[in-house]
Design a protein around this motif. Structure first.
Motif, short mmCIF file in Angstrom:
data_model
loop_
_atom_site.label_atom_id
_atom_site.label_comp_id
_atom_site.label_asym_id
_atom_site.label_seq_id
_atom_site.Cartn_x
_atom_site.Cartn_y
_atom_site.Cartn_z
N GLY A 274 4.66 3.27 -44.58
CA GLY A 274 5.52 3.65 -45.70
C GLY A 274 6.80 2.84 -45.73
N TRP A 275 7.38 2.61 -44.55
CA TRP A 275 8.59 1.78 -44.50
C TRP A 275 8.29 0.36 -44.97
CZ3 TRP A 275 9.67 3.16 -38.68
CH2 TRP A 275 10.05 4.51 -38.59
N SER A 276 7.17 -0.21 -44.48
CA SER A 276 6.83 -1.59 -44.82
C SER A 276 6.60 -1.75 -46.32
CB SER A 276 5.58 -2.02 -44.05
OG SER A 276 5.80 -1.99 -42.66
N ILE A 277 5.91 -0.81 -46.91
CA ILE A 277 5.63 -0.89 -48.34
C ILE A 277 6.92 -0.72 -49.15
CG2 ILE A 277 4.48 0.29 -50.25
CD1 ILE A 277 2.13 0.81 -48.34
N ALA A 278 7.79 0.18 -48.69
CA ALA A 278 9.03 0.45 -49.42
C ALA A 278 9.94 -0.78 -49.48
CB ALA A 278 9.77 1.62 -48.79
N ARG A 279 9.93 -1.60 -48.44
CA ARG A 279 10.82 -2.76 -48.44
C ARG A 279 10.15 -4.04 -48.94
NH1 ARG A 279 10.30 -2.04 -42.62
NH2 ARG A 279 8.98 -3.66 -41.72
N ALA A 280 8.88 -3.97 -49.30
CA ALA A 280 8.17 -5.15 -49.79
C ALA A 280 8.64 -5.50 -51.19
CB ALA A 280 6.66 -4.89 -49.79
N THR A 281 8.86 -6.77 -51.42
CA THR A 281 9.31 -7.26 -52.73
C THR A 281 8.40 -8.39 -53.18
OG1 THR A 281 10.85 -8.79 -51.67
CG2 THR A 281 11.71 -6.63 -52.31
N PRO A 282 8.33 -8.68 -54.48
CA PRO A 282 7.51 -9.79 -54.96
C PRO A 282 8.04 -11.12 -54.45
CG PRO A 282 8.14 -8.31 -56.75
CD PRO A 282 8.97 -7.93 -55.57
N PRO A 283 7.20 -12.15 -54.44
CA PRO A 283 7.67 -13.48 -54.02
C PRO A 283 8.67 -14.05 -55.01
CG PRO A 283 5.44 -13.60 -54.92
CD PRO A 283 5.78 -12.15 -54.80
N ASP A 284 9.60 -14.83 -54.50
CA ASP A 284 10.58 -15.51 -55.34
C ASP A 284 9.95 -16.81 -55.83
OD1 ASP A 284 12.68 -16.73 -56.56
OD2 ASP A 284 14.00 -16.78 -54.80
N LEU A 285 9.43 -16.82 -57.03
CA LEU A 285 8.68 -17.96 -57.53
C LEU A 285 9.58 -19.16 -57.84
CD1 LEU A 285 6.11 -16.14 -59.84
CD2 LEU A 285 5.89 -16.81 -57.43
#
Length: 443
Positions: A274-285
């Motif tokens: 849950g922590w890992s998913i919460a802090r995941a962000t899309p790639p900076d294209l």
């Protein structure tokens, strides 16, 4: 060890290298960069590129190749960077597999880690890094971890993994602190041990800032010379069982937990994920350097030698699959390292979207992996370390030719050694591995 700051000389050297690249290839580094990125992405997308791509890594190998001791990766990032650039420009792979040097040795010295042994610190300057596995969460501490994970990490975990942070174990549970009690709590901060702790954290912070400044924008520097990375940081991570079995309970503890307290092991895995998913962000294209190649997860403790298929299906795969799907939804192509033997786990990857994975193999039969995943996922590897250490140049060339012929058929294959710890591989064998794709890998 003194850090050599030669920033002006580095700029002049970079200009010289660029001119040499243009003279040799009759192309700019930017053109070569675009060619290499396309070659890698064609393989990822299961197309036939102009030839099989090849990846080269090796933090300590770079030091050795540059005539430095291994400690330079921890104490002299300027010299190490020059050595790594020399590896890239001399061998000319299509992508590199190292995202930078190790931690600053000065930061590690300040924090006194109990799990890490590094060259130039507790180890001789030419000894490789070592990880010392420990039980940092006791079997009777699951409830504390699950009910108040921040308190556990602050008062139990950190003092156990960093000797310098031992005073944190004397703090009261934060959930018991109120506005009325906090003023009295401040008295402990004037004690010698907490004063020393504050000085240590300040020193470590200063050293870390200095380290980052000296490292600079590592990916951008290599990109300017024509070399992209094979992965970037980002995504939702991998299976929490890896973290629990290596950083919290240790392998022995985690294996016992599978049988004695499976519910708590699963609950901890759910919370960590849950922590890992919460802090995941899309790639900076907008960022150069293959920012979409993130969302990675490795399979080590989930491999055949550690978990049965039933255990894998209970404690490992559901979490890894969820993490990979989240990363893919965010826009990543997931770079997975099957570090352990995964011959009987290959079919699980077919449950994931086609063309969204790079799966790197070390001990798995990569030829069988090609049979199963050839129309589904890009595979990467797998020139064995024993062959690279003891084999002849002809042995390595013959094996690479077989990899190209079998695994490269139809695209979807990237050549790479089974490990980035290539410092003890024969130099001539590393060269022939990289050159093999240029000699035999055309489509």
């Amino acid at each position: 060890m003194a850090i050599i700051d030669t920033s002006e000389k580095l700029l002049e050297e970079e200009k010289r290298i660029k001119k040499e690249i243009e003279r040799k290839h009759k192309k700019t580094p930017e053109q070569l960069y675009d060619e290499r990125v396309k070659r890698v992405w064609d393989a990822i997308e299961l197309k036939e590129p102009d030839r099989v791509p090849v990846v080269l890594g090796g933090t300590l190998f770079a030091a050795k190749y540059g005539g430095l001791d291994f400690a330079s990766a921890y104490y002299n990032p300027i010299a190490w960077k020059q050595a790594y650039i020399k590896v890239m420009t001399d061998f000319e792979p299509d992508a590199y597999g190292t995202s930078g040097t190790g931690e600053s040795g000065h930061v590690l010295e300040a924090l006194q880690p109990t799990e890490t042994l590094w060259p130039g610190g507790p180890l001789p300057a030419d000894a490789p890094y070592q990880f010392v596995e420990k039980e940092n969460m006791k079997e009777d501490e699951y409830d504390l971890f699950l009910s108040d994970p921040s308190d556990f990490m602050l008062r139990f975990y950190l003092p156990r993994v960093f000797t310098a942070l031992a005073p944190l174990s004397k703090l009261p549970p934060f959930r018991t602190i109120s506005s009325g009690s906090f003023a009295g709590l401040t008295a402990m901060f004037v004690s010698p041990e907490f004063k020393l702790l504050a000085e240590t954290l300040s020193k470590a912070g200063q050293e870390h800032v200095k380290w980052r400044q000296l490292m600079g924008n590592w990916e951008e520097e290599l990109a300017s010379l024509g070399f992209p990375p094979i992965r970037s940081i980002g995504g939702a991570g991998g299976a929490p069982f890896e973290q629990i079995s290596s950083r919290l309970r240790g392998m022995r503890g985690a294996m016992i937990d599978i049988h004695r307290r499976p519910d708590k092991l699963l609950a901890a895995s759910e919370m960590i994920q849950g922590w890992s998913i919460a802090r995941a962000t899309p790639p900076d294209l907008k960022k150069r350097g293959n920012p979409r190649l993130g969302g990675s997860g490795g399979i080590l403790r989930g491999a055949e030698g550690f978990l049965s298929k039933k255990q894998f299906e209970t404690f490992y795969w559901p979490f890894l699959k969820k993490a990979l799907l989240v990363s893919i939804d965010l826009g990543y192509v997931c770079n997975i390292f099957c570090e352990g033997k995964c011959d009987d786990r290959l079919e699980y990857f077919l449950e994931l979207p086609k063309g969204k994975l790079i799966i790197r193999f070390a001990e798995t039969d990569i030829f069988r992996a090609k049979q199963i995943l050839k129309d589904h996922s890009c595979i990467m590897g797998a020139v064995p370390s024993p062959l690279m250490v003891t084999g002849s140049v002809q042995d390595v060339e013959d094996y690479c030719k077989k990899l190209i012929k079998v695994c490269g058929k139809g695209g979807g294959f990237i050549m790479r050694a089974t490990t980035d710890s290539i410092e003890h591989h024969k130099l001539e064998n590393i060269k022939v591995m990289v050159d093999s794709v240029k000699k035999y890998g055309g489509y």
